[in-house]
Enzyme design. Structure first.
Site, PDB file in Angstrom:
ATOM      1  N   ASN A 203       0.803  -1.224   0.000  1.00 28.49           N
ATOM      2  CA  ASN A 203       0.000   0.000   0.000  1.00 28.49           C
ATOM      3  C   ASN A 203       0.835   1.272   0.000  1.00 28.49           C
ATOM      4  OD1 ASN A 203       0.451  -1.175   2.732  1.00 28.49           O
ATOM      5  ND2 ASN A 203      -0.309   0.810   3.408  1.00 28.49           N
TER       6      ASN A 203
ATOM      7  N   HIS B  24     -13.609   0.374  -0.948  1.00 30.99           N
ATOM      8  CA  HIS B  24     -13.293   1.757  -1.286  1.00 30.99           C
ATOM      9  C   HIS B  24     -11.959   1.932  -1.999  1.00 30.99           C
ATOM     10  CE1 HIS B  24     -10.427   3.066   2.031  1.00 30.99           C
ATOM     11  NE2 HIS B  24     -10.824   1.892   2.471  1.00 30.99           N
TER      12      HIS B  24
ATOM     13  N   CYS C 147      -3.865   4.863   7.128  1.00 24.29           N
ATOM     14  CA  CYS C 147      -4.308   4.174   8.344  1.00 24.29           C
ATOM     15  C   CYS C 147      -3.425   4.489   9.540  1.00 24.29           C
ATOM     16  CB  CYS C 147      -4.331   2.664   8.105  1.00 24.29           C
ATOM     17  SG  CYS C 147      -5.509   2.183   6.821  1.00 24.29           S
TER      18      CYS C 147
END
Length: 389
Positions: A166, A216, A340
């Site tokens: 990510n 998402h 996050c």
């Protein structure tokens, strides 16, 4: 006056090119249509069997399961809906605790570049008496399949390796790991939050026992995801983390958010239909970005050959990431790490694990985009960055 300020702020946002799609992406038009339909018009509970509202809701959920499963070469009944990939990761890892304790298989293999939604559940099991082998990546952000497979032992319960990172977009050798695990008793889990619906091939292997996916990140609304749990020769002995209701094969109780589920299904159908065009557009943006930044001495953090077409982690020599973000704030929306953990100012655990220098880590910026991204004027962007030198 307040209204004017709000409108003015919205206008500024719309003039800024959004390059933080790895954090969350814009919603697909088909997904938005499904979301509104099952929010405003067909708002029944999929568990209601006595009227047409419930029947239509159940049909929408069944359709979405099939649309999501199709991207992984799975069956519809192998899709377990969750609130997102974080919950899916927790279920895949913590849901095996009882089986591991019962069988004495208390060893887990994962990597140092996993999302915290994998690393922290693994650490929770370690605190409960399990053992974990954490495989380090090379400087290009990729782990070696041989290193992962060498770490597997007779008592290994689970191997958990993400597909696409990510922060860097680096692709991990999922295919080689899947093949290498044949003949072992270890279960294989893949966190595919960033790659699902974008790179299909490796995820369709039925020997991958569990796949975590996020709505998402694939142009569906926030708040929905899934854990794909194969029902093949190897039974995955998951236990639920919560109880009450028995939905989702008893693994994830609670009323399904039909509108979110239907929107996720629609987004998956669109991803399947438009896959080639989306990759082509993302590759085009990547070329424009690299062409603009090459004269600035940009250094790619991660693999330049084995990565997502839509993500680049870049450092500019001598420049701090916060300074670059500030000077570009009205041109490009981007990040310097995972959303996050954005509340933390600790260095990226991914870049640290790759062995990069402190200066390079401090200057790291993540550019992530999608087929809907409006490009900025790259000459202006490059000039702003050059002004910091």
């Amino acid at each position: 006056m307040a209204l004017f300020v709000k409108q003015e702020t919205y206008f500024v946002w719309q003039m800024t090119s959004y390059f933080d799609c790895a954090a969350t992406a814009p919603i697909d038009l088909d997904a938005r249509t499904a979301l509104l339909r099952f929010t405003d018009l067909e708002y029944g509970n999929a568990g209601s069997r006595t009227h047409e509202f419930g029947v239509q809701a159940k049909r929408a959920v069944q359709s979405a399961r099939a649309q999501i499963a199709e991207l992984a070469g799975a069956r519809a009944d192998e899709v377990i809906f969750t609130s997102g990939a974080t919950e899916a990761n927790n279920l895949a890892i913590l849901g095996l605790r009882a089986h591991g304790e019962r069988t004495g298989r208390r060893h887990i293999v994962t990597t140092a570049i996993e999302h915290k939604a994998v690393l922290e559940p693994v650490q929770a099991l370690v605190a409960a008496g399990f053992e974990a082998t954490i495989v380090a990546p090379s400087t290009d952000g990729r782990v070696s399949a041989d290193d992962v497979l060498t770490a597997v032992r007779p008592d290994t319960l689970l191997v958990s390796v993400m597909h696409a990172n990510n922060e860097t977009g680096a692709l991990q050798p999922i295919e080689a790991i899947t093949s290498g695990l044949v003949g072992t008793n270890a279960l294989f889990h893949v966190d595919a939050a960033q790659s699902f619906g974008k790179l299909r091939g490796p995820l369709t292997d039925p020997k991958i026992h569990m796949i975590s996916v996020s709505g998402h990140k694939l142009y569906a609304p926030k708040g929905v995801g899934a854990l794909i749990v194969r029902r093949g020769e190897t039974k995955v002995p998951l236990a639920p983390l919560t109880y009450g209701g028995g939905q989702e094969r008893g693994l994830r109780p609670g009323t399904l958010p039909v509108a979110l589920v239907a929107a996720f299904g629609a987004a998956c159908a669109a991803a399947s239909r438009d896959a080639d065009a989306r990759v082509a557009r993302c590759s085009e943006i990547r070329q424009h970005l690299l062409h603009a930044f090459e004269p600035l001495g940009a250094m790619i953090n991660g693999s330049s050959d084995n990565g997502l077409a839509s993500t680049l982690n870049i450092s500019f020599p001598g420049l701090d990431s916060e300074a670059v973000i500030l000077v570009l704030k009205d041109l490009v929306a981007l990040s310097n790490g995972s959303a996050c953990t954005s509340a933390s100012y600790d260095p990226s655990h991914v870049l640290v694990a790759m062995g990069l220098s402190d200066d390079r880590i401090d200057g790291a910026l993540r550019f992530s985009w999608c087929h809907m991204t409006e490009e900025p004027n790259w000459e202006v962007v490059a000039a702003r960055i050059r002004s910091l030198s």
